[in-house]
Design a protein around this motif. Structure first.
Motif, PDB file in Angstrom:
ATOM      1  N   ILE A  13       9.104  40.997  73.758  1.00 27.56           N
ATOM      2  CA  ILE A  13       9.025  40.034  72.670  1.00 27.56           C
ATOM      3  C   ILE A  13      10.204  39.071  72.739  1.00 27.56           C
ATOM      4  CG2 ILE A  13       8.991  39.714  70.172  1.00 27.56           C
ATOM      5  CD1 ILE A  13       6.492  41.040  71.232  1.00 27.56           C
ATOM      6  N   LEU A  14       9.887  37.782  72.599  1.00 28.40           N
ATOM      7  CA  LEU A  14      10.921  36.752  72.493  1.00 28.40           C
ATOM      8  C   LEU A  14      10.952  36.258  71.057  1.00 28.40           C
ATOM      9  CD1 LEU A  14      12.868  34.553  73.632  1.00 28.40           C
ATOM     10  CD2 LEU A  14      10.848  33.169  74.039  1.00 28.40           C
ATOM     11  N   HIS A  15      12.119  36.236  70.449  1.00 27.84           N
ATOM     12  CA  HIS A  15      12.261  35.770  69.061  1.00 27.84           C
ATOM     13  C   HIS A  15      13.378  34.740  68.999  1.00 27.84           C
ATOM     14  CE1 HIS A  15      13.611  36.671  64.672  1.00 27.84           C
ATOM     15  NE2 HIS A  15      12.907  35.553  64.766  1.00 27.84           N
ATOM     16  N   CYS A  54       2.002  32.162  77.524  1.00 28.77           N
ATOM     17  CA  CYS A  54       2.295  33.209  76.550  1.00 28.77           C
ATOM     18  C   CYS A  54       1.670  32.865  75.197  1.00 28.77           C
ATOM     19  CB  CYS A  54       3.806  33.344  76.380  1.00 28.77           C
ATOM     20  SG  CYS A  54       4.663  33.953  77.838  1.00 28.77           S
ATOM     21  N   ARG A  55       1.313  33.899  74.455  1.00 30.04           N
ATOM     22  CA  ARG A  55       0.864  33.705  73.085  1.00 30.04           C
ATOM     23  C   ARG A  55       2.096  33.663  72.188  1.00 30.04           C
ATOM     24  NH1 ARG A  55      -4.586  34.745  72.206  1.00 30.04           N
ATOM     25  NH2 ARG A  55      -5.707  34.222  74.115  1.00 30.04           N
ATOM     26  N   LEU A  68      10.370  31.639  65.732  1.00 32.27           N
ATOM     27  CA  LEU A  68       9.397  31.482  66.810  1.00 32.27           C
ATOM     28  C   LEU A  68       9.314  32.813  67.549  1.00 32.27           C
ATOM     29  CD1 LEU A  68       9.114  28.438  69.186  1.00 32.27           C
ATOM     30  CD2 LEU A  68       8.901  30.750  70.046  1.00 32.27           C
ATOM     31  N   ILE A  69       8.106  33.366  67.607  1.00 36.51           N
ATOM     32  CA  ILE A  69       7.900  34.689  68.207  1.00 36.51           C
ATOM     33  C   ILE A  69       6.847  34.571  69.306  1.00 36.51           C
ATOM     34  CG2 ILE A  69       7.253  37.091  67.780  1.00 36.51           C
ATOM     35  CD1 ILE A  69       8.009  36.596  64.835  1.00 36.51           C
ATOM     36  N   ALA A  70       7.171  35.102  70.481  1.00 31.98           N
ATOM     37  CA  ALA A  70       6.250  35.041  71.622  1.00 31.98           C
ATOM     38  C   ALA A  70       6.088  36.418  72.237  1.00 31.98           C
ATOM     39  CB  ALA A  70       6.762  34.063  72.671  1.00 31.98           C
ATOM     40  N   LYS A  71       4.887  36.692  72.707  1.00 28.92           N
ATOM     41  CA  LYS A  71       4.632  37.928  73.440  1.00 28.92           C
ATOM     42  C   LYS A  71       4.732  37.626  74.922  1.00 28.92           C
ATOM     43  CE  LYS A  71       0.476  39.503  74.120  1.00 28.92           C
ATOM     44  NZ  LYS A  71      -0.863  40.120  73.969  1.00 28.92           N
ATOM     45  N   LEU A  72       5.550  38.396  75.632  1.00 26.77           N
ATOM     46  CA  LEU A  72       5.808  38.128  77.037  1.00 26.77           C
ATOM     47  C   LEU A  72       4.895  38.917  77.977  1.00 26.77           C
ATOM     48  CD1 LEU A  72       9.706  37.939  77.022  1.00 26.77           C
ATOM     49  CD2 LEU A  72       8.023  36.132  76.689  1.00 26.77           C
ATOM     50  N   ILE A  73       3.827  39.487  77.437  1.00 26.56           N
ATOM     51  CA  ILE A  73       2.822  40.156  78.266  1.00 26.56           C
ATOM     52  C   ILE A  73       1.526  39.375  78.124  1.00 26.56           C
ATOM     53  CG2 ILE A  73       1.592  42.297  78.751  1.00 26.56           C
ATOM     54  CD1 ILE A  73       3.805  43.812  77.365  1.00 26.56           C
ATOM     55  N   GLY A  77      -2.265  41.597  81.405  1.00 25.51           N
ATOM     56  CA  GLY A  77      -1.272  42.650  81.626  1.00 25.51           C
ATOM     57  C   GLY A  77      -0.057  42.204  82.414  1.00 25.51           C
ATOM     58  N   ALA A  78      -0.073  40.985  82.941  1.00 26.95           N
ATOM     59  CA  ALA A  78       1.068  40.495  83.723  1.00 26.95           C
ATOM     60  C   ALA A  78       2.232  40.153  82.796  1.00 26.95           C
ATOM     61  CB  ALA A  78       0.663  39.266  84.534  1.00 26.95           C
ATOM     62  N   TRP A  79       3.448  40.397  83.276  1.00 31.29           N
ATOM     63  CA  TRP A  79       4.648  40.085  82.505  1.00 31.29           C
ATOM     64  C   TRP A  79       5.057  38.643  82.744  1.00 31.29           C
ATOM     65  CZ3 TRP A  79       7.823  43.133  79.304  1.00 31.29           C
ATOM     66  CH2 TRP A  79       7.398  44.462  79.148  1.00 31.29           C
TER      67      TRP A  79
END
Length: 208
Positions: A13-15, A54-55, A68-73, A77-79
């Motif tokens: 997770i990126l925040h 990324c979403r 701002l929040i992003a999912k890094l997967i 399934g790729a990172w």
């Protein structure tokens, strides 16, 4: 700061936490949207023209603040790996946003403290990666080195085999590289003298 997996090995997770200076004017909705997209591009989670990145979302749960929040997967399934200089890019974009939106610039001392904090975070990340590579028990270089040593042993007959000798030299170089990486990792996490406290007062804070 970073939110990692239970094993503290990957950051999923990126925040980004963005706050206005107390004396800054209130931003309009479109201006907050511009800030979110510009920081998302600086962080590498939004790439113009790429539809399957990324979403991420940007929300305002509190006045004068943006999260701002992003999912890094990815969905497959790729990172997603942020740019290596993501901290520097975010700090530079924050300075440009301040200028473009006529916000109060971060004082030089506060900016230096922020840069120091970002540098320490980047150093800690790199140290972790280098330590994993150099780990003598399960590091990637150890696996390769032991495989090279094993093959060299298998083809060492007849004595004096040129290929076996080359493999032995490669194994020695890999071991030297491991030692160098391990020493560098230790050096990166050593406390450094600084004239600034390690706190960031305002600009863009990255919380992962």
């Amino acid at each position: 700061m970073f939110s990692a997996s239970p094993d503290d090995d990957r950051r999923a997770i990126l925040h980004l936490d963005v706050r206005l200076h107390p004396d800054d004017r209130d931003l309009t909705g479109p201006e907050w949207a511009e800030v979110a997209h510009r920081l998302a591009r600086a962080a590498g989670i939004e790439i113009p023209g790429k539809g399957h990145g990324c979403r991420w979302i940007a929300v305002q749960a509190q006045p004068r603040r943006l999260d701002l929040i992003a999912k890094l997967i990815h969905l497959d399934g790729a990172w997603h790996a942020p740019p290596a200089d993501v901290l520097r890019r975010l700090a530079a974009e924050a300075r440009r946003i301040e200028q473009d939106l006529q916000l109060i610039p971060v004082p030089a001392a506060a900016s230096a403290r922020a840069d120091s904090r970002l540098a320490q975070t980047a150093s800690a990340q790199l140290a972790s990666v280098l330590a994993q590579l150099a780990d003598e028990q399960a590091g990637a270089l150890t696996v390769v080195r032991k495989l090279v040593e094993h093959v060299a042993y298998l083809i060492a007959s007849p004595p004096g085999s040129d290929t076996a000798h080359r493999l032995e030299l490669i194994a020695r170089r890999l071991h030297t590289i491991q030692q160098d990486l391990d020493a560098t990792a230790d050096h990166l996490v050593q406390p450094r003298a600084s004239t600034f406290p390690c706190t960031v007062q305002r600009p863009v804070h990255r919380t992962l």
